[in-house]
Design an enzyme around this catalytic site. Structure first.
Site, short mmCIF file in Angstrom:
data_model
loop_
_atom_site.label_atom_id
_atom_site.label_comp_id
_atom_site.label_asym_id
_atom_site.label_seq_id
_atom_site.Cartn_x
_atom_site.Cartn_y
_atom_site.Cartn_z
N ASP A 282 0.85 -1.23 -0.12
CA ASP A 282 -0.15 0.04 -0.07
C ASP A 282 0.76 1.36 0.15
O ASP A 282 0.44 2.33 0.12
CB ASP A 282 -0.91 0.04 1.20
N GLU B 294 3.10 2.23 2.28
CA GLU B 294 3.69 2.67 3.67
C GLU B 294 4.96 2.03 3.84
O GLU B 294 5.55 1.16 3.06
CB GLU B 294 2.81 2.06 4.67
N GLN C 168 10.11 28.19 2.72
CA GLN C 168 8.94 29.22 3.44
C GLN C 168 9.07 29.23 4.98
O GLN C 168 8.83 28.33 5.77
CB GLN C 168 7.63 28.49 3.21
N HIS D 132 18.83 27.07 3.17
CA HIS D 132 18.14 28.06 2.28
C HIS D 132 18.15 29.50 3.16
O HIS D 132 18.49 30.50 2.84
CB HIS D 132 16.77 27.68 1.61
N ASP E 30 21.92 36.29 -6.83
CA ASP E 30 21.35 37.10 -5.63
C ASP E 30 21.90 37.58 -4.57
O ASP E 30 22.86 36.86 -4.24
CB ASP E 30 19.91 36.78 -5.65
N LYS F 94 18.31 39.74 -8.16
CA LYS F 94 17.27 39.19 -8.85
C LYS F 94 15.83 39.44 -8.26
O LYS F 94 15.66 39.71 -7.11
CB LYS F 94 17.78 37.52 -8.40
N ARG G 30 12.16 37.66 -8.46
CA ARG G 30 11.40 36.36 -9.04
C ARG G 30 10.06 36.93 -9.47
O ARG G 30 9.23 37.49 -8.65
CB ARG G 30 11.37 35.30 -7.92
N ASP H 9 25.26 28.94 -6.04
CA ASP H 9 24.22 28.95 -5.47
C ASP H 9 23.81 27.84 -4.50
O ASP H 9 24.39 26.93 -4.67
CB ASP H 9 22.91 29.20 -6.48
C1 R5P Z 1 16.63 31.16 -3.98
O1 R5P Z 1 16.79 32.34 -3.32
C2 R5P Z 1 17.70 30.01 -4.07
O2 R5P Z 1 18.89 30.48 -3.59
C3 R5P Z 1 17.74 29.63 -5.37
O3 R5P Z 1 18.34 30.80 -6.08
C4 R5P Z 1 16.44 29.10 -6.03
O4 R5P Z 1 15.95 28.22 -5.26
C5 R5P Z 1 16.84 28.48 -7.38
O5 R5P Z 1 15.67 28.26 -7.99
P1 R5P Z 1 15.55 28.11 -9.67
O6 R5P Z 1 16.70 27.06 -10.11
O7 R5P Z 1 14.30 27.47 -9.98
O8 R5P Z 1 15.55 29.43 -10.05
#
Ligand code: R5P
Length: 289
Positions: free
Chosen positions: A37, A39, A95, A127, A164, A187, A189, A213
């Site tokens: 199932d 699990e 988040q 992050h 960024d 940057k 988004r 990054d």
């Molecule tokens: C955002 O601030 C993170 O540091 C990465 O730059 C981001 O998660 C990269 O996401 P993507 O490859 O979708 O642009």
């Protein structure tokens, strides 16, 4: 016996092997399978009695989170000395606050549950570092940017670029290891896959540039930064990240514009080129001394 044992979950076997090698310690790989199932079933094929356990499991994709919770339970079945949880990639760290009423603060939800039964928490290039303040146990973030810098060294980048401002400290650490300069872009988004970057006169003509990054997901961030560098005459553009999520066609998107794309082993991915485990080995040595 009080030995150090690395217990590796199925999401982090490569990382666990490298960690155990670096520590010169025993490795136990979790036996994880699925019932019909769906699990999860977990067993630790080792006796951990009296040991200091370093459990390694990334929280991505989602099913690895359940496996991790079951594994902590299995580890605690033994009378152990201490449990250090290493989460190489902390999924759900994007988040850490509520933007709209009614939203879950996913990073907080994860921290609340991850600390149950755990004495110390370590992760790699989380992050948002302030998430660590949500833990009620000692929690540390360790960067893999020195390892990434050393890996990039033979490619001789002249400049390390953060796409960024949030990644500027990562670029600085990698550049420091390489002995070259560093800079960042600004940057914004637009949506999940697309970003815009303020044009910046970077003086990259005839230079090799490495963009670093924490995460590459859809590749939108790196591809947009790389386009700017290409238009300004950079010779070679390399992309390196700690966590290679490569959602959708993210890897192809970055490969189409960069000379090389490299990621560590915090997540299983096809651009894995180096291990981030040595950074955790160093942190554990000080943690355990
Ligand atoms: C955002 O601030 C993170 O540091 C990465 O730059 C981001 O998660 C990269 O996401 P993507 O490859 O979708 O642009």
């Amino acid at each position: 016996m009080n030995e150090i044992v690395v217990v590796s979950g199925s999401a982090s076997i490569n990382f666990g092997i490298n960690l155990a090698k670096g520590l010169g310690s025993r490795l136990a790989v979790v036996e994880a399978s699925r019932y019909p199932d769906g699990e999860c079933y977990v067993r630790i094929p080792d006796d951990l009695t009296g040991d200091t356990v370093v459990l390694v499991q990334t929280t991505y994709p989602d099913e690895c989170i359940i496996e991790l919770f079951l594994t902590v339970d299995a580890v605690r079945e033994f009378d152990i000395e201490r449990l250090i949880l290493v989460v190489p990639y902390f999924g759900y760290a994007r988040q850490d606050k509520k933007f709209k009423s009614g939203e879950a603060v996913s990073a907080r939800a994860l921290t609340r549950h991850l600390q149950i039964g755990v004495d110390t928490f370590l992760t790699v290039d989380i992050h948002e570092e302030k998430i660590l303040g949500m833990f009620e146990i000692p929690a540390r973030n360790i960067t893999a940017m020195r390892e990434i810098g050393a890996f990039l060294s033979p490619l001789q980048p002249d400049l390390v670029l953060a796409p960024d401002q949030g990644a500027v400290e990562l670029a600085r650490i990698a550049a420091d290891e390489l002995g070259c300069s560093w800079d960042y872009l600004e940057k914004t988004r637009l949506n999940g896959s697309n970003v815009v970057m303020k044009p910046k006169n970077l003086q990259v003509k005839d230079l090799n540039v490495a963009i670093v990054d924490d995460i590459i997901s859809t590749g939108g961030t790196i591809a947009t930064a790389a386009e700017q560098l290409r238009d300004q005459g950079a010779t070679k553009i390399f992309a390196a990240c700690t966590h290679g999520l490569f959602a959708k066609d993210g890897l192809d998107r970055v490969k189409s514009i960069c000379t090389g794309v490299f990621a560590t082993d915090t997540i299983k991915n096809s651009a894995r080129a180096l291990s981030a485990a040595p950074a955790i080995v160093e942190a554990l040595r000080s943690e355990l001394s």
